[in-house]
Design a protein around this motif. Structure first.
Motif, mmCIF file in Angstrom:
data_model
loop_
_atom_site.group_PDB
_atom_site.id
_atom_site.type_symbol
_atom_site.label_atom_id
_atom_site.label_comp_id
_atom_site.label_asym_id
_atom_site.label_seq_id
_atom_site.Cartn_x
_atom_site.Cartn_y
_atom_site.Cartn_z
ATOM 1 N N MET A 1 7.821 -6.909 19.424
ATOM 2 C CA MET A 1 6.939 -7.853 18.735
ATOM 3 C C MET A 1 5.757 -7.166 18.031
ATOM 4 S SD MET A 1 6.350 -10.956 17.793
ATOM 5 C CE MET A 1 6.968 -12.303 18.778
ATOM 6 N N PRO A 2 5.120 -6.139 18.597
ATOM 7 C CA PRO A 2 4.005 -5.500 17.882
ATOM 8 C C PRO A 2 4.401 -4.973 16.508
ATOM 9 C CG PRO A 2 3.976 -4.843 20.172
ATOM 10 C CD PRO A 2 5.257 -5.591 19.973
ATOM 11 N N LEU A 3 5.590 -4.348 16.407
ATOM 12 C CA LEU A 3 6.034 -3.838 15.112
ATOM 13 C C LEU A 3 6.298 -4.975 14.128
ATOM 14 C CD1 LEU A 3 8.417 -0.905 16.117
ATOM 15 C CD2 LEU A 3 6.117 -0.767 15.130
ATOM 16 N N ARG A 4 6.851 -6.073 14.628
ATOM 17 C CA ARG A 4 7.075 -7.243 13.776
ATOM 18 C C ARG A 4 5.747 -7.772 13.232
ATOM 19 N NH1 ARG A 4 12.023 -10.041 14.414
ATOM 20 N NH2 ARG A 4 13.424 -9.156 15.986
ATOM 21 N N CYS A 5 4.762 -7.856 14.112
ATOM 22 C CA CYS A 5 3.454 -8.372 13.689
ATOM 23 C C CYS A 5 2.800 -7.448 12.674
ATOM 24 C CB CYS A 5 2.556 -8.548 14.916
ATOM 25 S SG CYS A 5 3.086 -9.864 16.033
ATOM 26 N N LEU A 6 2.922 -6.136 12.871
ATOM 27 C CA LEU A 6 2.362 -5.189 11.916
ATOM 28 C C LEU A 6 3.058 -5.320 10.569
ATOM 29 C CD1 LEU A 6 0.508 -2.820 11.253
ATOM 30 C CD2 LEU A 6 2.281 -1.277 12.142
ATOM 31 N N LEU A 7 4.382 -5.451 10.591
ATOM 32 C CA LEU A 7 5.136 -5.626 9.351
ATOM 33 C C LEU A 7 4.693 -6.889 8.622
ATOM 34 C CD1 LEU A 7 7.437 -4.757 7.453
ATOM 35 C CD2 LEU A 7 9.013 -6.042 8.925
ATOM 36 N N ALA A 8 4.473 -7.962 9.376
ATOM 37 C CA ALA A 8 4.043 -9.224 8.765
ATOM 38 C C ALA A 8 2.649 -9.096 8.151
ATOM 39 C CB ALA A 8 4.061 -10.335 9.806
ATOM 40 N N LEU A 9 1.738 -8.447 8.851
ATOM 41 C CA LEU A 9 0.383 -8.262 8.328
ATOM 42 C C LEU A 9 0.397 -7.475 7.017
ATOM 43 C CD1 LEU A 9 -1.478 -7.444 11.656
ATOM 44 C CD2 LEU A 9 -1.887 -9.444 10.231
ATOM 45 N N VAL A 10 1.169 -6.397 6.999
ATOM 46 C CA VAL A 10 1.259 -5.583 5.788
ATOM 47 C C VAL A 10 1.959 -6.364 4.679
ATOM 48 C CG1 VAL A 10 2.246 -3.489 4.782
ATOM 49 C CG2 VAL A 10 1.201 -3.421 7.056
ATOM 50 N N GLY A 11 3.022 -7.105 5.026
ATOM 51 C CA GLY A 11 3.749 -7.885 4.035
ATOM 52 C C GLY A 11 2.866 -8.897 3.329
ATOM 53 N N GLY A 12 1.964 -9.554 4.069
ATOM 54 C CA GLY A 12 1.053 -10.512 3.448
ATOM 55 C C GLY A 12 0.119 -9.855 2.449
ATOM 56 N N LEU A 13 -0.383 -8.678 2.790
ATOM 57 C CA LEU A 13 -1.261 -7.951 1.867
ATOM 58 C C LEU A 13 -0.496 -7.502 0.626
ATOM 59 C CD1 LEU A 13 -3.305 -5.747 4.368
ATOM 60 C CD2 LEU A 13 -4.129 -7.726 3.080
ATOM 61 N N VAL A 14 0.752 -7.067 0.824
ATOM 62 C CA VAL A 14 1.574 -6.629 -0.309
ATOM 63 C C VAL A 14 1.819 -7.798 -1.262
ATOM 64 C CG1 VAL A 14 3.871 -5.813 -0.971
ATOM 65 C CG2 VAL A 14 2.651 -4.708 0.907
ATOM 66 N N LEU A 15 2.100 -8.973 -0.700
ATOM 67 C CA LEU A 15 2.336 -10.131 -1.562
ATOM 68 C C LEU A 15 1.080 -10.483 -2.351
ATOM 69 C CD1 LEU A 15 4.214 -12.343 -2.531
ATOM 70 C CD2 LEU A 15 3.525 -13.732 -0.561
ATOM 71 N N ALA A 16 -0.091 -10.395 -1.719
ATOM 72 C CA ALA A 16 -1.342 -10.699 -2.428
ATOM 73 C C ALA A 16 -1.561 -9.746 -3.596
ATOM 74 C CB ALA A 16 -2.522 -10.629 -1.458
ATOM 75 N N ALA A 17 -1.088 -8.504 -3.460
ATOM 76 C CA ALA A 17 -1.262 -7.519 -4.534
ATOM 77 C C ALA A 17 -0.417 -7.839 -5.757
ATOM 78 C CB ALA A 17 -0.930 -6.122 -4.015
ATOM 79 N N ALA A 18 0.529 -8.765 -5.627
ATOM 80 C CA ALA A 18 1.324 -9.179 -6.784
ATOM 81 C C ALA A 18 0.508 -10.040 -7.741
ATOM 82 C CB ALA A 18 2.554 -9.956 -6.312
ATOM 83 N N PHE A 19 -0.586 -10.615 -7.266
ATOM 84 C CA PHE A 19 -1.409 -11.522 -8.067
ATOM 85 C C PHE A 19 -2.582 -10.754 -8.680
ATOM 86 C CE2 PHE A 19 0.965 -14.042 -5.147
ATOM 87 C CZ PHE A 19 1.183 -15.262 -5.758
ATOM 88 N N GLU A 20 -3.173 -11.360 -9.717
ATOM 89 C CA GLU A 20 -4.370 -10.773 -10.303
ATOM 90 C C GLU A 20 -5.476 -10.717 -9.238
ATOM 91 O OE1 GLU A 20 -4.890 -9.500 -13.274
ATOM 92 O OE2 GLU A 20 -2.856 -9.890 -13.968
ATOM 93 N N PRO A 21 -6.341 -9.689 -9.256
ATOM 94 C CA PRO A 21 -6.513 -8.707 -10.323
ATOM 95 C C PRO A 21 -5.624 -7.465 -10.226
ATOM 96 C CG PRO A 21 -8.237 -8.437 -8.704
ATOM 97 C CD PRO A 21 -7.424 -9.627 -8.258
ATOM 98 N N VAL A 22 -4.828 -7.324 -9.140
ATOM 99 C CA VAL A 22 -3.930 -6.166 -9.047
ATOM 100 C C VAL A 22 -2.720 -6.387 -9.954
ATOM 101 C CG1 VAL A 22 -2.558 -4.727 -7.502
ATOM 102 C CG2 VAL A 22 -4.716 -5.706 -6.698
ATOM 103 N N GLY A 23 -2.028 -7.516 -9.757
ATOM 104 C CA GLY A 23 -1.007 -7.945 -10.702
ATOM 105 C C GLY A 23 0.278 -7.152 -10.709
ATOM 106 N N LEU A 24 0.746 -6.667 -9.549
ATOM 107 C CA LEU A 24 2.022 -5.952 -9.467
ATOM 108 C C LEU A 24 3.108 -6.932 -9.033
ATOM 109 C CD1 LEU A 24 0.813 -2.652 -7.753
ATOM 110 C CD2 LEU A 24 1.178 -3.089 -10.197
#
Length: 512
Positions: A1-24
């Protein structure tokens, strides 16, 4: 479960980077795949944990601009938005047990996205996958399948990516077939673009008058703001008379170009009349006016001023911002004297009409600020005959944040969805003119003053997306309800069968 939670935390940040002002934008599929991997194999009673963590990092990162209102408002609003990822985690857990689970999990994402975009208090649509899709092949599908459809397509790309990774150890023809089909669906809009027929042209001027001082507080300097727009319109009139600028057919001022009722304030009213008479064409003024049904309330309107005639058609903002422009259940949930709520002495009443504005000979679909993020307003007016779209916005409070970029991207996507030119008039950025293919013809950056004068194409062509309207969103919500009901019914039936089996076993044991 700890690895799953870490993956989820990072995944949320990665998705946010798809939006402006980063826009990827290309980060969206791997981010969705990360969420799938963090939930896969967990029972519903535990699957919500990594999903919630994903929602927390995504919501707080993608809407960090809400801190401009207040850290408390940012924390409270994003906590509500993140809570929607709890049922998402449960739904993903159910769906991952089904055949063709990439489809069902993508539907769950879109259903939850639709739910949080309309609830509570009209919801918060910022952060929808489609709103990060500008300049991608996904966006080219907008006139065909609309915003909900494109969000589904992006989510499906991510869930299919997760499925493909799981197939790496045992590749099969089916895997290649599925990926090939998804690629065809994504690229098809590029091969078969939607054709918009122009029925004429008009010339429009958008005025960005800027906000004096820090540029963050319109109310404190509202008379200077109104005077700026009057001055710049009169300067435009002088330039037209000198042959330096083409004569516009109408002018658009932004939301809050007057922060008081121009019909009761002689100074502001005289300024608008003076500007309208000088330019000699209608001005769509973004102004506050008193509610004729209740003086305790206020209306946020786009008001058509005609030279020599005064006011004409009006559009009233359909989605006032809760706790920013009105206080839900005033006095019963949060005291009206708390923090910045003191700055909202009167509630803003939401508009209900979807009739386009008549501005001279042109029918215009108007949207005021956050209205542009909601599906039914602009498409509803276009379906009723609007030939172009105007967006009047006053997001000065967010002028140092990524909110400006996110909202302007939404305006670009609305142009593609509706097949209409879009004219954005912002009080201090970002103003611009957008073609129906999403290309920005001209723009004024934030914290500047300026006037855009552009020839705009008019159209009466209705895209399939406009014809579909809000039905794709309704279907996604119906899917959530239907799938949840199916799971609960089948679970209850299994329990009954298990109970009967236990009873029969006990009877055989007693008989023996």
């Amino acid at each position: 479960m700890p690895l799953r939670c870490l993956l989820a935390l990072v995944g949320g940040l990665v998705l946010a980077a798809a939006f402006e002002p980063v826009g990827l934008a290309w980060l969206m599929p791997p981010a969705i795949a990360a969420l799938i991997f963090s939930v896969r194999g967990l029972r519903p009673g535990r699957a919500w944990i990594p999903s919630l963590l994903f929602g927390i990092t995504f919501s707080y990162a993608v809407m960090v601009w809400m801190r401009a209102v207040g850290t408390d408002a940012w924390i409270a609003m994003c906590a509500v938005e993140a809570a929607f990822f709890v049922p998402l985690g449960v739904g993903l857990s159910w769906s991952l047990r089904l055949r063709a689970w990439p489809v069902w999990t993508a539907l769950w994402w879109v259903g939850i996205e639709t739910w949080r975009s309309g609830f509570p208090f009209s919801g918060m649509p910022f952060g929808r996958l489609v709103y990060a899709s500008a300049d991608t092949p996904w966006a080219d599908a907008l006139p065909w399948i609309g915003t909900t459809g494109v969000s589904f397509l992006i989510a499906l790309t991510g869930t299919t990516l997760a499925w493909l990774v799981l197939q790496v150890r045992s590749p099969s023809r089916r895997a290649y077939a599925v990926v090939g089909a998804l690629a065809v669906v994504t690229v098809a809009p590029l091969l078969v673009p939607f054709h918009v027929e122009e029925s004429g042209t008009t010339t429009v001027a958008a005025v960005q008058g800027n906000v004096p001082g820090t540029g963050l507080d319109v109310v404190a300097v509202h008379r200077e703001v109104s005077a700026n727009h009057v001055r710049m319109t009169e300067q435009l009139a002088a330039a037209v008379a000198a042959g330096e600028e083409p004569a516009p057919d109408f002018v658009v001022w932004p939301e809050n170009s007057t922060a008081v009722d121009p019909f009761t304030d002689p100074e502001v009213g005289a300024g608008i009349v003076s500007a309208s008479d000088a330019i000699g064409v209608p001005i769509v003024v973004g102004g506050m006016s008193n509610d004729p049904l209740d003086e305790a309330n206020v209306l946020n309107q786009g008001i058509v001023y005609r030279p020599g005639l005064g006011s004409g058609d009006r559009y009233t903002k359909r989605h006032p911002v809760p706790y920013g422009e009105y206080i839900p259940f005033r006095g019963s949930l949060i005291p009206s004297s708390y923090g910045k709520l003191r700055l909202v002495p009167r509630d803003m009443v939401r508009g209900t009409s979807l009739e386009p504005l008549r501005v001279g000979e042109v029918r215009v679909a108007d949207a005021i600020c956050f209205d542009v993020a909601y599906d039914e307003g602009i498409s509803g007016q276009v379906a009723r005959g609007a030939q172009l779209v105007t967006v009047q916005t006053s997001n000065a409070m967010f002028s140092l944040t990524g909110q400006l970029g996110q909202q302007f991207e939404i305006s670009r996507l609305r142009a593609q969805e509706t097949g209409r030119w879009v004219v954005v008039a912002a009080i201090n950025g970002i103003s611009g003119v957008v073609r129906p293919d999403g290309h920005v013809v001209a723009s004024i950056p934030a914290r500047r003053e300026g006037v855009l004068v552009e020839t705009i194409g008019l159209s009466s062509t209705l895209t399939p997306a406009v014809r579909l309207g809000v039905w794709p969103a309704r279907f996604s919500l119906a899917f959530l309800i239907g799938h949840t009901a199916f799971v609960l019914v089948t679970y209850r039936q299994r329990r009954r069968r298990a109970d009967r089996s236990d009873d029969q076993s006990e009877e055989r044991g007693t008989t023996a």
